[in-house]
Each structure stands twice: as C-alpha cells, then as structure tokens.
Enzyme design. Sequence first.
Site, PDB file in Angstrom:
ATOM      1  N   HIS B  44       0.767  -1.283  -0.025  1.00 26.96           N
ATOM      2  CA  HIS B  44       0.194   0.074   0.019  1.00 26.96           C
ATOM      3  C   HIS B  44       0.960   1.350  -0.093  1.00 26.96           C
ATOM      4  CE1 HIS B  44      -2.428  -3.329   1.641  1.00 26.96           C
ATOM      5  NE2 HIS B  44      -3.293  -2.846   1.134  1.00 26.96           N
ATOM      6  N   HIS B  84      -1.911  -1.138   7.205  1.00 29.52           N
ATOM      7  CA  HIS B  84      -1.634  -1.394   5.753  1.00 29.52           C
ATOM      8  C   HIS B  84      -0.549  -0.471   5.172  1.00 29.52           C
ATOM      9  CE1 HIS B  84      -5.068   1.218   5.616  1.00 29.52           C
ATOM     10  NE2 HIS B  84      -4.604   2.061   4.749  1.00 29.52           N
ATOM     11  N   PRO B 146      -6.172  -4.959  11.053  1.00 27.14           N
ATOM     12  CA  PRO B 146      -7.559  -5.007  11.189  1.00 27.14           C
ATOM     13  C   PRO B 146      -8.089  -3.708  11.734  1.00 27.14           C
ATOM     14  CG  PRO B 146      -6.584  -6.945  12.185  1.00 27.14           C
ATOM     15  CD  PRO B 146      -5.530  -6.200  11.967  1.00 27.14           C
ATOM     16  N   ASP B 186      -9.818   6.642   7.193  1.00 23.57           N
ATOM     17  CA  ASP B 186     -11.318   6.452   7.252  1.00 23.57           C
ATOM     18  C   ASP B 186     -11.879   5.131   7.630  1.00 23.57           C
ATOM     19  OD1 ASP B 186     -12.019   9.040   5.878  1.00 23.57           O
ATOM     20  OD2 ASP B 186     -10.651   8.572   4.237  1.00 23.57           O
ATOM     21  N   ASN B 216      -8.643  11.202   3.520  1.00 27.19           N
ATOM     22  CA  ASN B 216      -8.200  11.086   2.428  1.00 27.19           C
ATOM     23  C   ASN B 216      -9.293  11.021   1.379  1.00 27.19           C
ATOM     24  OD1 ASN B 216      -8.433   8.638   1.898  1.00 27.19           O
ATOM     25  ND2 ASN B 216      -6.339   7.980   2.306  1.00 27.19           N
ATOM     26  N   HIS B 291      -4.304   3.078  -3.412  1.00 25.68           N
ATOM     27  CA  HIS B 291      -4.186   2.515  -2.101  1.00 25.68           C
ATOM     28  C   HIS B 291      -3.251   1.190  -2.156  1.00 25.68           C
ATOM     29  CE1 HIS B 291      -6.018   1.185   1.557  1.00 25.68           C
ATOM     30  NE2 HIS B 291      -6.385  -0.012   1.140  1.00 25.68           N
ATOM     31  N   SER B 414     -22.354  -9.440  37.496  1.00 27.99           N
ATOM     32  CA  SER B 414     -22.297 -10.707  37.018  1.00 27.99           C
ATOM     33  C   SER B 414     -21.374 -11.483  36.962  1.00 27.99           C
ATOM     34  CB  SER B 414     -23.543 -10.826  35.787  1.00 27.99           C
ATOM     35  OG  SER B 414     -24.720 -10.358  35.943  1.00 27.99           O
ATOM     36  N   GLU B 441     -17.809  -4.266  24.098  1.00 23.20           N
ATOM     37  CA  GLU B 441     -16.851  -5.397  24.317  1.00 23.20           C
ATOM     38  C   GLU B 441     -15.852  -5.485  23.407  1.00 23.20           C
ATOM     39  OE1 GLU B 441     -20.264  -5.610  23.542  1.00 23.20           O
ATOM     40  OE2 GLU B 441     -21.098  -6.495  25.431  1.00 23.20           O
ATOM     41  N   PHE B 466     -20.824 -13.158  24.305  1.00 21.04           N
ATOM     42  CA  PHE B 466     -20.581 -11.918  23.855  1.00 21.04           C
ATOM     43  C   PHE B 466     -18.918 -11.754  23.208  1.00 21.04           C
ATOM     44  CE2 PHE B 466     -24.032 -10.404  26.384  1.00 21.04           C
ATOM     45  CZ  PHE B 466     -25.090 -10.687  25.438  1.00 21.04           C
ATOM     46  N   HIS B 502     -28.338 -15.576  24.387  1.00 20.98           N
ATOM     47  CA  HIS B 502     -27.382 -15.352  25.403  1.00 20.98           C
ATOM     48  C   HIS B 502     -26.399 -16.717  25.913  1.00 20.98           C
ATOM     49  CE1 HIS B 502     -29.060 -11.649  25.459  1.00 20.98           C
ATOM     50  NE2 HIS B 502     -28.579 -11.256  26.751  1.00 20.98           N
TER      51      HIS B 502
END
Lengths: 696, 696
Positions: B44, B84, B146, B186, B216, B291, B414, B441, B466, B502
């Site tokens: 990139h 990247h 990521p 972005d 950009n 890119h 909990s 989370e 979750f 759940h």
Amino acid sequence: MTDTATAAPKADPMLHEDGSPERLAIDTIRTLSMDAVQKANSGHPGTPMALAPVGYTLWSKFLRYDPKHADWPNRDRFVLSVGHASMLLYALIHLAKIEEIGADGEKSGKEAVSLDDIKQFRQLSSKTPGHPEYRHTTGVETTTGPLGQGCGNSVGMAIAERWLAARYNKDGFTLFDHDVYTICGDGDMMEGVSAEAASLAGHLKLSNLCWIYDSNHISIEGATDLAFDEDVGLRFDAYGWNVIHVDDANDTAALTRAIETFKATNDKPTFIVVHSVIGYGSPKAGSEKAHGEPLGEENIRLTKQAYGWPEDKSFYVPDGVIEHFNGAIAERGAKLRDEWVALTDKYRDAYPELSAELDLLLKDELPEGWDADIPTFEADAKGVASRDSGGKVLNAIAKNVPWLIGGSADLAPSTKTDIKGQPSFEGDNYAGRNFHFGIREHGMGAIVNGMALSHLRSYGSTFLVFVDYMRAPVRLSAIMEVGAIWVFTHDSIGVGEDGPTHQPIEHLATLRAIPGLDTIRPSDANEVVAAWKAVLKDASTPAALIMSRQALPTLDRTKYASADGLEKGGYVLADSDGTPDVILIASGSEVSLAVDAHEKLKADGVKSRVVSMPSWYRYELQDAAYKESVLPREVRARVAIEMAGSIGWDRYVGLDGATVTMSTFGASAPLAKLQDKFGFTVDNVVKVARQVMETK
Amino acid sequence: MTDTATAAPKADPMLHEDGSPERLAIDTIRTLSMDAVQKANSGHPGTPMALAPVGYTLWSKFLRYDPKHADWPNRDRFVLSVGHASMLLYALIHLAKIEEIGADGEKSGKEAVSLDDIKQFRQLSSKTPGHPEYRHTTGVETTTGPLGQGCGNSVGMAIAERWLAARYNKDGFTLFDHDVYTICGDGDMMEGVSAEAASLAGHLKLSNLCWIYDSNHISIEGATDLAFDEDVGLRFDAYGWNVIHVDDANDTAALTRAIETFKATNDKPTFIVVHSVIGYGSPKAGSEKAHGEPLGEENIRLTKQAYGWPEDKSFYVPDGVIEHFNGAIAERGAKLRDEWVALTDKYRDAYPELSAELDLLLKDELPEGWDADIPTFEADAKGVASRDSGGKVLNAIAKNVPWLIGGSADLAPSTKTDIKGQPSFEGDNYAGRNFHFGIREHGMGAIVNGMALSHLRSYGSTFLVFVDYMRAPVRLSAIMEVGAIWVFTHDSIGVGEDGPTHQPIEHLATLRAIPGLDTIRPSDANEVVAAWKAVLKDASTPAALIMSRQALPTLDRTKYASADGLEKGGYVLADSDGTPDVILIASGSEVSLAVDAHEKLKADGVKSRVVSMPSWYRYELQDAAYKESVLPREVRARVAIEMAGSIGWDRYVGLDGATVTMSTFGASAPLAKLQDKFGFTVDNVVKVARQVMETK
C-alpha cells in the site's frame, strides 16, 4: 401524565385518576411485565415499565399493522433492539391481539401471545422466551438480545422497503411505503455496531427509519455516566439524522408530536431521544436494581399501589383495555391492508411480470430458469480463483433473480461481488443492487440480516479473517434461519504478503461450529457453481461461501467425480480400485493438492481415495450408509489437508489419522514460500499419508 | 509546502527547490515506500506518501523517544492504526535509526529496520512484514492491520500511562508523562470499535491521547462518500474530544500548531483531522488506485520527477537525511531518557517499595508471595459458581499484585470481576483499578490489549456469548503474545432463561481454535485457583477463563486427584483399577456430571476413568508419554461431555467414541429443564458410555 415515581397511591384501585383508557393500557403493559418477571423469577421489568407509554403511543396511534395478518408485506416494522425488555413486546402483542401465523403462512386463529403464554414467560417451549425470537413468536420481527443488532437489522429493513418501493411501486401503485421503528437503549448506543449502522443510514437518507432511544441513564453497573456521557444526539446530528428530544417518556403528547415529525421528514432518518425512568413507579425506580431482576412481591404491591392498580391481582387486564388498544390498531391496519390487497390485485393486471416476480420474492421462491445462465467451467490446470468464479456465478444468477442484492464492506473489487452493470444503492437511487456498506463489517452483517428478514436474498462480503468483526450477526442469521448469504474470500494463508493479521487460521472452524450455518468451501470453479446453486435453493439456511484469493485448478470432471457431489457436503472425488489404503480428505484450495498427492501415490502403487469435503454441515445431514460409502469405518489411515487450523478435522480422521493443517498463525510472504514453510506440498502430503498407513 | 500532484519536475534532480532537509526527509519516506511496494509487487504505497509529512513532523519535532532504547518505559507511543501503511512506519524507524532490542531486552547494536530490511518488504522472515507486528520489529508498539484495533489499543496505552502516573509519580518524581499518538484513517473511523474506544476516551478525559485522522476521501471501492459522509469532527465533539482541523497534510507548520495545541490541552483527548491526498505526487494521486497496489515503474518514475527526485535511483536515502531526522529525535530522546534514568535512581532511594514494585511490573514478574492469599476450597456438594470462586481468587491475587487491573463491559456484578474496596478508574481518579468499559465489548478488548502492551496485567470480562463482539482483539492478543486475561462467564446453556441469544454453544470451540490462546474452563473452585495461578505466571500467553453462572460442586480432592493437574491441561481425576472400560472426558460444569456417572458405572461394575480437561491448549503442550498416561491409545470407548458444541472433541474421543454435547442452539428455560432436554443427566451419560463400550 405527570406522575412521578413517588406519586401517592390512588383512592380507587380499579380506576386511574384520569380514568383514561390510555392510562389503563399503559399500566396494563407495566403490570403484566412486572408480574411475568416475578412469576418467572427471572427477567427485566424496568425497561418495559419505563417504555410502556412509548410502546402504547407508537402502536396505538401510528403503527400500520393488521393484527389478523401479521405477515402483511407492507406492515410497519417494530424492532425491539433492547431484547431483554421482551415483556414490553409480548404485552403489546397480547393487547393488540395479534393472531398467530400457522405453518405455511396459514391463519391459525390463535392468539400469538395469550395471557397464559405471558404466565409462561421464560419457560421451556413457551411463546415468551427470555429474548424475542423470530419465527418462534408471531409479531416478533427479528431476534434481539445481543445489543445493537436490532438497530442494525432495522437499517436493513428500511433499506429493503426503499428497494422494494423503488422496484415495484408504480404511478398509482404504492405497494411499499412502510416505516421501520426501533426501540433502542443506552447499551445499543454504546455498541459499535449501531454506530456503524447509523452512519450508513444517515448516508443513505433513510427517512423511513425511526430509532427511539430510551435514555434512562442506568446500566447494569450503575449510572451510565460511569462510562458514557457523550452527547448522543449531537453524534446523530453528525451522522445526518433528524434529532428530536422528548423530556419525559410519560408525555404521550410529546411522543406523538415527535413521531409526527418523523413521518413528515423526507430526507433523513429520525432519532428520538426519550428520557425515561427505569422501573417507573416502583420503589426501585431510577436504579440499576430495576433492570435485570424481579422487583419482589412487596415492591410489586407498592408499585401497583402507586399506579392505582388493584394490589392483589396478578396478570390483570382491565375490561376494555384490549378493545381500546387492539381496536385502534386493527381498524387502521385492516383498512390499510384491505386497500393494499385490492391494489395488488389491480397491479397483477397492470404489471403482470413485476407482480409475478413479487409473488415469488415474498414466497421465498425462485423464478423458473433462475440458474439457466450459470456457466460450467472447462478443466484448466491454471484455473481461476474461487472468488473470481464466484463473481461470475453470482452475476449469472443475479441476472435472473433481481432480488439477489448485496455488497461488501469496502472490498468488492477484491471479493468480486459486484453485480456488473447494475447501479449502486444510494440515497438518490434506491433501485441499485450493489451495496457499499463501508468498512463496517459488523454493521453490514446486521443490515444484511434485516434485508433477508424482508425476503431479499441479500449477501454481504468481506475477507474471511474479518468475520471476527461480524460473528454476532452471522450467528443470528443461523438462529433466525434466514437465508442471508455471507461471502468470505481470501480464505487462508493464500492471502500471502498481507501476513498473519489478514490470514484466517481458525475461522473456518469457527464458522463450522455455528449450528445451522452451511459453511461451504468449494475446491474449484465447478464446485463454486454447485455451491451457489445449493445456497440459492434454500432460503431458510444461511450460508457462508468461503472463497480463495489465489487461482485454483479447475479439475477435469470427466476424470474425477462431478462437482454435484457438493450437495451432499462430502463426496468421493478420486478413487482407486477396492478398499483404499489411505483416504485424503480436503476442502477448497487443498483439494487439488490432495488430487496431486493421490496421483503420486497411485504411481507408487498406493491405493488412495480423495474425498472433497466442502461442507461439513451438509455431510452431517447425510445418512449413515452414505457416510460409510465415503469414509468406510474400516479405513483408518486418513489424512485431512487444509490450510487452516486442525480443529474439527479429527471427526473425520480419528485417533489413527493425521492432519496437514496450520498449528500457528501465518506469516507475511508470497504464497509459494508459505506453502513450503507450512508443509502444503505434494511431497509432504504423500509423506504423511505413508506415515498414517504405517501406523495403522 | 505547496506542491501539487501535477507539479513540474525540478531542474536539479538531487535537490528540492527549497532544498530543505525537511523536504528531503519527507520525500525519502515517500520514495522508500513506493520502491518497497514496487519491489515486493504487493502493498500500500498511497497512504505513506500522503502522510509522510505527518510522520515527519510528529517524530522529528515532538516524539519523545530514544532510538537507542526503544523500550524506555516513558517513551511516547506511536500507533499506526492504518497498519496497511506499514512502510510509513518502517521508513520512520529506519530514518530514526531505532536500535533493535535483542533477546531479554539486551541492546543488540543492530538497526531495527535496515535499508536491506526495507528491500525485503513483505518477504518471508523479514523485519518488514505486510502489516506491523509487535515483538517482531522493534519500534512497532502494537500489531495493526484489522482496522480500528490500533485506535482501541491507543486508548489502552493512554489509560496505562495515566494509571502508572497516578500510582508511581510523586512530588518531584514525574516518572510517567508520556503521550500516545495514533494515525488512523477513514476505515478506522467507519469501524465501530474505534467509536466505542473514542467514546470511552472522551469520558475518561484522556488528555495524553492524540488521534491524527487521515481524511483522504478514498477507500478501496472508490470515494469514501459512496458510504461515508458523516461529519467525523462533529462526532468527536459529541464524544468530548478537542477537535482540530489541518487542511493540507503537507502543511507541516499547521501540523506543528495542531500538535502543540494537543500538548497544551489538559482536559480531553485531541482529534486532529488532516486532509491529505492519497498517493500524493503520483499520477494516481487522489484515486483508490493508489491505495493497495504498486504504482508501477513508469508511475514511480513520474512521481520521482514530480518530487524532484533522481528518477533512476531506488531505495535512495540522500546524504544528511538520517542525520537530520535521527539527530532531532535522538538528541531530545536521549536527554529525556537520561534524566528519567537519573530520576528513577533517586526514586529507588526515596520510594524503595514503589520502586521495587515498578521494576517487577516492567519486567513482567510477580512479587514474592503474590499467591499467598489465594484460598483453597473445601469439598462441598452444593458448591459455588466458578464466576464466584473466580471473583474470590481474583481479589486474593489483586491484593498482592497492584497492577492486576481491569473490568467489565457493564457486567461486573454478574462476572464478579470487581476488585473489592478499590475505586473505579475514572477521569477524576486515575489510580482506580476497576474499569467500567461500558457496553462496548469490542472496544474493551482493544483497550485491554493496549494496557497489556504497557505491562499491566489487564483483564476484561463479559458473558462468553459476547466474545463474538470482541474476537478480533482476543485473536490479536494471541498474535502479539501479550498476557491479556479474558474472563468469560455464563459459559453454557447454564445461562438458562435468557435463551439462545445468550447461551454460548460454539464459543468454546472458537476460542480453543485460536493458536496460542490458553482457554481454560475450570471444573470447580479449586481448578479455578489453579487456573488463575497458571495464568498469572505467564505474561506472554493470553488466557480466556471460562466461568459458569450456576453453582458447581466443589469436588472432594482427597477422594479425587488434585486440581493442580490443571497445569497440564488434562488429567486423570477419578479412576478405576487397571485399564478402564471407558473414559469420560469433560470440562467445567460437566466434570461433576462425569464424576457422578463414573460413580454410577462403578456401582454397576464398570471400570471408568474421568479425565478433567480444562485446557486443550495446555494438554497439547504435554509430551506423548503423559498423554498416553491420561488417554491410553488402546482405550477407544470414550465419551466427551460438555454443554457446548461437539466440534474438536473428536480429537480425544476418535471415531469410536461419542460426545454428549449440544448440536443445536439452546432454549429459554430454567437450567434443570434444559439439562433434561439436552441430555446432560447422569442417566444419559451412563447410557452413552455403555453404547460406546458395546460398539468397541
């Protein structure tokens, strides 16, 4: 209504001070919710109590819904994103007298949620499970519970309405003009998935979408300002929404004005911030203690006293409440639906083709010849990436199935999921079929589910590794049994140079582990054809199509078995005479490697079999005799080959077999180097095959 | 600097028009990035080219960093969330002459990233993989790629700095005052995880945190306004950030002023919106074509021409550039570090206990007696939920390990993860140890990773189901080998009434599938003790502690084997004389069920063995002899029992065994009803055990 939590008990226990049917209906919702949670000794009373006026106002004054025809396609959609407040929805369904839809959409004549059902709240097989479940309870538009999902679903539903309107409405024929309402809470607002969906909804100017945000300042750990004091309204301004504030959830006049403003807004979605008191009217009002546990008998007594309600009655629905509530909804809804039915009859004559198409769409069926243009692929050693053949097959189907629509989380040029020659779905063109979800995988997932819930065959695509960002909606598509199609490309270390953060290892296993999800990893272009065909035929099973970045040889199907074997999940692709000495099992890009190893073993006089195993889900549905024919019990020398983690393959290779799989994360390098490094070579597969033959 | 993409070539190829070292350094970063991507034929180039002035300005003028001591604890942190754009970071590391940290933190004298390393961009085993990898390349503070994760990590790092400062700084001893800078794009802004993290950062008033947002207007599918036209700055206003705009990424004076404003802001985090041109200076400038692919030889030539750069030179670093860039950073950094070292020496005398504590913390070691207060639990048939015993053990350790800190995504009451008697970490108390992450989370996961990267033993907790919302950070903790501790409670259909949304089914498998993650599901309170001990001892292996909602009997360890067996992942808990007829394998809540079945079988004269298997990860690390002693090859009658999906258990039961597991989603009902429905009863386990004995 100006009562506060500390209002004194009323003198007449049977009538409210103002004696209005509205107050009676609202307090019926509240007391049913309290009583059901108390009887179940489990559940969330506080939010239904707080939002009863919101539910009442929206349903009785606005919702376009025919309780006798809960599947009317142009009904308004009501999404309870705060799924834990399920009693609010069950009480509304009960009071609205929604009729259960029987098998095959037949009218059952039964109440969708009877008072007895409410008494069975959260019990095994009841119509009133802890969180609302789509398909399980008529009137529930989507399964909610994991926070933020309902918000995302509602964006998908609003998109679906806009798309259906753009395609099927004609001058004088407004077949689709419904709205989508969502009740969301602080939890929804904190979750990123709703932020993603809201940003896209603003971009798309979905003026048929209204989120009602219950700002009660309480979460499980205490006041929301422990973790959350942003200006949510301002944030929605930034997203391009119309933001309205209602200072008191009990002010039904203000709620009415807010919803009227929504209905008059034509250029953006609407966000109504409603300030409420959790557990309204109870001694626990305004406290996290009203959130997720029963109020307790004594508190219920005091709360009923505060409402001016008979303290000794449980599950009490005063005379006239149902008539009042159901009456308003049914009168409006039946009229609207009757008009709609008459209109669609006329539409049938005026636009026979579109009408026939719409019928199929709404019945989840496919047009005749839907698969007529799907190519078959000639044997080709160089081959084609399955993302590329997938794109071709998708386009061939899309040509004949106009409601096959979808897109990507900003990776369409890589996932090859664009429908060629079709415009994008944008705020100025709701007839577009290519969706730009943005770099919002989680939002995409929830939105695609919402579209699927409106009968669109909707798909969402990204790189396989990023399924980590959208597991919750993929799971929910399986729980709901909606035919969302997930296209995940770049499916292994075949990603190459982008390295370990972009190379899926465990992701195949994590998809295969989801009950009811058909995860298919085709081995070549013709298995891609078979995969897309299998997926399209079943609108109630979500599927994950797992595609390669790199080219895969197109196998010679005159020499090896037909790719139609994919329908059974696993099949004998290449074989030797008699009982094989060893079985090689593979999926996707490793099938051609297995075939090459098979040929080498054959040349060396070893009898091997290659099983192509694109879908464990489908294979497990086969009967024992078929499975025995593919993987005979007596043959224990087995090798599974996949450029992914080994977990799960032991089901097929057993204690005496072996796996050629990944046991670590990948690395950044050209693919050929990685295949060498990690042992995905013919020599290594042959070596492992000989090892398991010796061990046995 | 006012050049544009179409600027005419300069006359003198060796010198810029303005001849400034700044321009030379910036264009060196740009050309190195172009050349590396071109040589790798992958990568990139566009963003490093656009952001070179940002990287230059931040590093050369502000970053407090000693290139010779990249592990100086009070260094500023630089996070490249747009992973990247890795060449930007590699070029900066190279030009700053950062020195590689050798094994055990020793100085190696080697360049962290040499010019040769840059020439090996994206090649196997190079120091310059496709995305920056923590531990792999000195100077990389966290593994990114990521999108959104780096943003979240940076919030965790800023939290860590505030916490360290609150605990260890004293009058005259400012040991910690570093800042955390993040470059995001972005994509980061569209991802929900960054929204969650930003909302919390605003709430916590982290004035040491600066995000520089590269706006950009280009994403992979084309212009960002295909999917993204919200007012991002306004959104950050809503989060309570200080928002600054820089209209041109090339305007280093404006960038300087913006960062100065950040440094002068003491009550909120800062968000600098920088407008840039992707692929600046190239014929592809401002296009998505700049890119994610090499520019091409001819375009590179034209771009170098536009920069006034020698067209025929690749990987060209003009004389003086390194001296200029490294000089500025090294002079400032070395001075700051030297002062810091002197200060910590004095601190050792003034605050010997705190000093010793800090030493341990920074070395990832534990204080003597850290486990002295951990209780042991008496046998108790009624028992205790592992979330409860887990809370007790956590508190016992937290007493002696002050830097064991963490919290929950709004479920602490909990998940039982509050440290009793300790304040909350809030904007007005950075010494607090209990974190309210909010219902976020995903953000929690990325933040906990950032805290762990700063040597805090940080934990995050939520319900197991979750984990779907936070898989990416859990995976990254394993890729990075940081000892984040994930506490996931409510681990099965034991959730009961909350129902299928759940109740985790596939989640255990999906965690076990992550390479390098130690997933531990203890069977009773004493295994909980062993689990927490095992986890704390290893700061470079992340762990997922899987805890029950419901009470688990505390096994009589005088009758059955010691819970210390947990360290080996799986161990023989209960046995019969001689070779067993059948082996029952279980984890967590199902171990006591297996023990009950074992006792019943024993009474019936069947020789059974119970293997408690809390951690597959640990078990797989054992040698063959140990494994054979636990699961002898010859005993093929095996039953695995777990209230979760079966996937993976076949590794231990083989083709001849069976599983008592979940094959569907759960249901909403009290647990006892679910156990009956799904076969988790002694009778059913005994029945299945007898079946596998007969089959064999």
